[in-house]
Design an enzyme around this catalytic site. Structure first.
Site, PDB file in Angstrom:
ATOM      1  N   HIS A 229       3.786 -13.148   0.127  1.00 26.98           N
ATOM      2  CA  HIS A 229       2.404 -12.894  -0.272  1.00 26.98           C
ATOM      3  C   HIS A 229       2.458 -12.354  -1.706  1.00 26.98           C
ATOM      4  CE1 HIS A 229       1.315 -12.555   4.225  1.00 26.98           C
ATOM      5  NE2 HIS A 229       0.955 -13.734   3.747  1.00 26.98           N
ATOM      6  N   GLY A 230       1.823 -13.095  -2.621  1.00 25.07           N
ATOM      7  CA  GLY A 230       2.035 -12.851  -4.041  1.00 25.07           C
ATOM      8  C   GLY A 230       1.660 -11.469  -4.520  1.00 25.07           C
ATOM      9  N   ASP A 231       0.748 -10.795  -3.807  1.00 23.70           N
ATOM     10  CA  ASP A 231       0.321  -9.470  -4.255  1.00 23.70           C
ATOM     11  C   ASP A 231       1.051  -8.353  -3.508  1.00 23.70           C
ATOM     12  OD1 ASP A 231      -0.883  -9.999  -1.825  1.00 23.70           O
ATOM     13  OD2 ASP A 231      -2.814  -9.103  -2.366  1.00 23.70           O
TER      14      ASP A 231
ATOM     15  N   GLU B  23       7.578  -4.501   6.570  1.00 24.54           N
ATOM     16  CA  GLU B  23       6.479  -4.068   5.702  1.00 24.54           C
ATOM     17  C   GLU B  23       6.981  -2.836   4.955  1.00 24.54           C
ATOM     18  OE1 GLU B  23       3.470  -5.517   5.465  1.00 24.54           O
ATOM     19  OE2 GLU B  23       3.426  -6.847   7.213  1.00 24.54           O
TER      20      GLU B  23
HETATM   21 ZN   LIG Z   1       2.290  -9.976   3.687  1.00 27.60          ZN
END
Ligand SMILES: [Zn+2]
Length: 478
Positions: A170-172, A353
Site C-alpha cells: 500500500h503506497g502510503d 502492521e
Molecule cells: Zn496496508
C-alpha cells in the site's frame, strides 16, 4: 448480497467525468467506516463508493471516490485514517477538504523512487559477493519492483532456504519501505563483524523488496496507478479461486511470477495503520478447514515477532492477543497476498502492521527500526534453523523428476525439487517423505537448539510386489 461482491461495479471516474471539480471533490479514494444499512445503490452511485470489507454486524469499510462539500448528513461516517495526507475530515460539515500539508515536507527523510534505486544499486555494486539487485517486474508507471537478494555466493550450500520480505504494497504505508533499507544495511554492515548475522546470511537466500507499489508511494496513495488495492488483487481460494495472472495488476503478476520462480519458505508483507502480526487466513475459510495447516508454526513465529517488539506486544483487546490476531477475526478481506501465497504456493506468509500512523514523520523511523530489528532478524533466522533435506536414492543420487510429498506439522506439500526446506517448531516434529516408486520414510527432528537440521534422506526403491500400493500394482499391468 455479500458486500464485497459488489466491488468495482463502479470504476473510479472521480472528478474527471463529473465535470464538477472543486476544492472538496476527491481525486483519490478515501477509506471510510460506514454503517452497513446506509450503503445502497443511491449511496454507491452518489459517492462513487467502493466497498472494501464488512467490519462487524454494524459497520463496513469502503472508499469514497467523489464528494462535494457538505454532502454527508450523518456523523456515523468516519474517515479511517485521520492522518491521511491528502484530505482531512471537517468535523463541522463532514466534508473532506484538502490538507495544507506540503507533500514534499511529508516525504522529507524518506527515500523516493530514485533515491531508493540509487541506494540499492550502490549496495549491490559494492557488495557483489553478498548481494544482487534484481527486479520482479514493472509497475503501471514503469517503475522497477526492485528486490535486493542477499546470499553469500562463496558459501556453496547445495541449496538454501529462501525468505522474502515485501513492503509498501500500500503506497502510503511507508515505514516498512524504510525499515527494509535499514535491514539491508544492517545485514551487510554487520556481516564481517557479527557472527550471528554471518551465520544467518551464510545459510539463507534472503529477498527484500522495499516497495511493491512504487507508484503508490510517489503518488502518496494506497493504490497502484490503476487505483487498485493490491492486497485485494490476488486469487482468493474462497471468492476468486482461479490461480491465474489473467486480468490482475502488473504488480500482482510480478509477485506471482516471483513465487513461480522461487519457493519461499517464510514471507512477511509489511503494512501500516495498526500494530500487529496478522495470521492467515484473511478470508474466512468456509470451504476448507478453518485453520491454516501451518498454523502451529506461524503462530509461534508471530508470537516471537510480537514479543520482541515491545509496543506490539502490548496490543490487546478485540481480536488482538499481545499483538497477534487472525486476519479474519480482525476483519475479513478477499484477495490478499498472504492467503494466496500460503494456499497456492505452499509458503508460510504473514502480514505485519508496523505503525499506527501510516506515514509518520521521518525522525520516528529510527525508533521503529529499534522496535523491529530483533523481530525482523529472528524471523529470517527461523528459516535457516529449519529442516534442510536432500532426498536421495540408495546410490546417493538426488531423486529428480518425481513429485516429493512432505508431511509435517499437519501440512502436506508437494515439491518438484529433492532439496527441501521446512521450518521447525521448537519442540519435536515428525516428517514423512513420500516419493512414487520408493518406500516412504518417517523420522522425528528433535529440538535442534537453533541449529539447522541438515540431513540426507535415503529412500529405498520398491523392489517387492508387496511394497507397491494398490494403484502402483494396477499400473504394472497397464
Ligand atoms: Zn496496508
Amino acid at each position: 448480497m455479500k458486500l464485497n461482491i459488489i466491488i468495482l461495479t463502479v470504476i473510479i471516474i472521480s472528478t474527471v467525468c463529473c465535470g464538477k471539480k472543486n476544492d472538496s471533490s476527491i481525486d483519490k479514494p478515501i477509506l471510510i467506516r460506514i454503517p452497513k444499512n446506509q450503503i445502497n445503490e443511491e449511496f454507491i452511485e452518489k459517492y462513487k463508493f467502493i466497498p472494501d470489507h464488512v467490519h462487524d454486524d454494524r459497520y463496513a469499510f469502503g472508499y469514497i471516490t467523489y464528494s462535494e462539500s457538505g454532502e454527508f448528513s450523518t456523523t456515523e461516517i468516519a474517515i479511517v485514517d485521520p492522518n491521511s495526507i491528502h484530505y482531512q475530515l471537517d468535523p463541522k460539515n463532514l466534508a473532506y477538504k484538502k490538507n495544507d500539508i506540503d507533500p514534499d515536507e511529508i516525504q522529507e527523510g524518506y527515500h523516493d523512487y530514485n533515491q531508493l534505486t540509487n541506494k540499492l544499486e550502490t549496495i549491490a555494486a559494492t557488495n557483489p559477493n553478498l548481494t544482487s539487485l534484481e527486479s520482479a517486474g514493472k509497475s503501471v508507471e514503469n517503475r522497477e519492483l526492485w528486490y535486493l537478494r542477499i546470499n553469500n555466493k562463496e558459501k556453496n550450500l547445495l541449496s538454501k532456504p529462501k525468505t522474502l520480505y515485501i513492503a509498501n504494497m500500500h503506497g502510503d504505508e511507508v515505514v516498512g519501505r524504510e525499515l527494509s533499507l535499514k535491514l539491508i544495511e544492517s545485514l551487510i554492515n554487520d556481516y564481517p563483524i557479527n557472527p550471528r548475522i554471518r551465520n544467518l546470511v551464510d545459510h539463507s537466500d534472503i529477498f527484500i523488496m522495499p516497495s511493491m507499489n512504487p507508484d503508490g508511494f510517489e503518488n502518496r496513495s494506497r493504490f497502484n496507478k490503476n487505483y487498485k488495492d493490491l492486497n485485494r488483487n490476488f486469487p482468493d481460494f474462497v471468492a476468486d479461486p482461479k490461480d491465474s495472472q489473467d486480468n490482475r495488476e502488473p504488480e500482482t503478476q510480478a509477485i506471482m511470477r516471483l513465487h513461480d520462480e522461487h519457493h519461499f519458505l517464510l514471507t512477511i508483507n509489511f503494512h501500516g495503520g495498526a500494530l500487529c502480526f496478522n495470521l492467515p487466513w484473511d478470508t474466512i475459510a468456509n470451504k476448507i478447514s478453518q485453520k491454516f495447516a501451518d498454523d502451529k508454526i506461524i503462530s509461534e513465529l508471530a508470537r516471537e515477532y510480537a514479543t520482541t517488539n515491545i509496543p506490539m506486544s502490548k496490543v490487546n483487546g478485540g481480536s488482538f492477543d499481545r499483538g497477534v490476531t487472525y486476519g479474519y477475526e480482525w476483519y475479513e478481506i478477499n484477495g490478499s497476498m498472504q492467503d494466496w501465497s500460503n494456499f497456492y504456493r505452499g509458503s508460510i506468509h504473514g502480514t505485519v502492521e508496523l505503525s499506527r500512523v501510516k506515514w509518520p514523520p521521518a525522525y520516528q523511523l529510527e525508533q521503529f527500526w529499534q522496535n523491529n530489528r530483533e523481530s525482523m532478524i529472528h524471523f529470517l533466522e527461523r528459516g535457516s534453523i529449519g529442516a534442510h533435506l536432500a532426498i536421495k536414492s540408495i546410490e546417493g543420487q538426488l531423486i529428480q523428476d518425481r513429485p516429493i510429498q512432505i508431511s509435517s506439522g499437519g501440512r502436506q506439500l508437494v515439491y518438484k525439487t529433492p532439496l527441501i526446506h521446512r521450518p521447525l517448531p521448537l519442540n519435536k516434529q515428525q516428517i514423512t517423505v513420500e516419493v512414487p516408486g520408493f518406500i516412504s520414510k518417517t523420522f522425528v527432528t528433535e529440538g535442534e537448539n537453533f541449529k539447522g537440521y541438515y540431513k540426507d534422506i535415503i529412500l529405498t526403491p520398491k523392489m517387492r510386489y508387496t511394497d507397491l500400493t494398490h494403484k502402483e500394482r494396477s499400473n504394472i499391468f497397464n
